[in-house]
Design an enzyme around this catalytic site. Sequence first.
Site, PDB file in Angstrom:
ATOM      1  N   ASP A   5      -9.066 -13.003  33.799  1.00  0.00           N
ATOM      2  CA  ASP A   5      -8.310 -13.323  32.576  1.00  0.00           C
ATOM      3  C   ASP A   5      -8.841 -14.537  31.828  1.00  0.00           C
ATOM      4  OD1 ASP A   5      -7.364 -14.685  34.919  1.00  0.00           O
ATOM      5  OD2 ASP A   5      -5.641 -15.403  33.787  1.00  0.00           O
ATOM      6  N   HIS A   8     -10.359 -25.385  30.386  1.00  0.00           N
ATOM      7  CA  HIS A   8      -9.240 -25.151  29.449  1.00  0.00           C
ATOM      8  C   HIS A   8      -9.409 -25.951  28.144  1.00  0.00           C
ATOM      9  CE1 HIS A   8      -6.294 -23.605  32.789  1.00  0.00           C
ATOM     10  NE2 HIS A   8      -7.543 -23.252  33.001  1.00  0.00           N
ATOM     11  N   GLU A  67      -4.895 -14.793  36.639  1.00  0.00           N
ATOM     12  CA  GLU A  67      -4.885 -15.997  37.494  1.00  0.00           C
ATOM     13  C   GLU A  67      -4.226 -17.166  36.781  1.00  0.00           C
ATOM     14  OE1 GLU A  67      -5.391 -19.574  39.279  1.00  0.00           O
ATOM     15  OE2 GLU A  67      -6.499 -19.209  37.427  1.00  0.00           O
ATOM     16  N   GLU A  68      -4.422 -17.248  35.456  1.00  0.00           N
ATOM     17  CA  GLU A  68      -3.865 -18.389  34.708  1.00  0.00           C
ATOM     18  C   GLU A  68      -2.345 -18.315  34.602  1.00  0.00           C
ATOM     19  OE1 GLU A  68      -5.701 -20.801  34.052  1.00  0.00           O
ATOM     20  OE2 GLU A  68      -7.747 -20.098  33.713  1.00  0.00           O
TER      21      GLU A  68
HETATM   22 NI    NI Z   1      -9.860 -20.851  36.627  1.00  0.00          NI
END
Ligand code: NI
Length: 375
Positions: free
Chosen positions: A69, A348, A127-128
């Site tokens: 993702d 991020h 996963e996020e």
């Molecule tokens: Ni990651």
Amino acid sequence: MTDTVIEIRRDLHRHPELGFQEFRTSAKVAEFLRQSGLEPTEGIAVTGVTAEVRGDQPGPTLMLRADMDALPIEEETGLEFASQEPGKMHACGHDLHTAILLGTARILQAMKPSLKGTVKLIFQPAEEGPGGADPMIKEGVLSNVDYALGLHLWSDLPCGHVAISPGPVMAAADTFRVKIHGKGGHAAYPHESADPIVAAAALITAMQTLVSRNTSPFDSAVVSVTQIQGGSADNIIPERVEFSGTIRTFQPSTRAALVKRLHEMVPSLCQSYGTEGEFQFSEGYPALINDPVPCRWVAQAAEQMKLPLSAQATMGGEDMAYYLQKVPGAFFFLGAAPDQAERVFPHHHPKFELDERAVPLAMELFLRCVESCLK
Ligand code: NI
């Protein structure tokens, strides 16, 4: 396989998809696995894909996991293969994780005659957040798995540095919300109100003692307030204030102690300011605990490849933790920082970049670990 993997990676990077929406990505994954002679299973936990490389000889099953993702971030790298999807970006390297595992799968398929055991490939969604690992486990992906390995490329480790340590390496990532109910009124007559803003300020300051005064200096924890809402005008004391944040811990006992302390502190401190406080806790990913045996495979592989090796733990969260609660395994980091310091940005970040020279190193690390496990 390096060129092929980089080509796949760049395609995924151009078309990032958020958690549980990785339909294009998972279709590409399944297609590549089929072209490699594997028989993928699709649609596990919405978009998850698995496949098995079964060696010609019997042995244990080692799971290798990649996450697929992206994040809701507008990309600002200016790269030739930058995101073409507005507001979405692979800003954590999961595009590389997916492509690297695909390349590894194709190589492993060619090694079948010499493999003693099975390699199970897991491509997981989200996963996020809210997390694809737990629902994939609930759909049975771990049923025949003996060991698990996962990799994260890392932007603040020099390219080619490997970081691995046994024990807790990523934190339990829980969240909380505090609601303070006061008595609103005219800002010029504060004595006729019970000001929830002042109570919130005192409470947030007091919460800084949870780690500094209530947690052992030999343990690690973080309590961060990250959002606050309250008030509507310069001359009004509001009726209520809400704030929320995250609690990061390695030890379940520390996690429980901090939560207990917050349950006590919030109502009592708010009460002393004439307001009412409510604490709401929401459990997130558990702490990620590495097993020493698979850690040794990774360390040995790095030594054989003459890569610098160090220990690393972070207060970040990672849902690989759910697999490692069920089977012994290891989650390790491979440095992929761009060479020029001005191009290094944290995970991020809208300018986040990774060095693709990590690709062949990552595949070789996986393959050497497979060799150690299925020997
Ligand atoms: Ni990651």
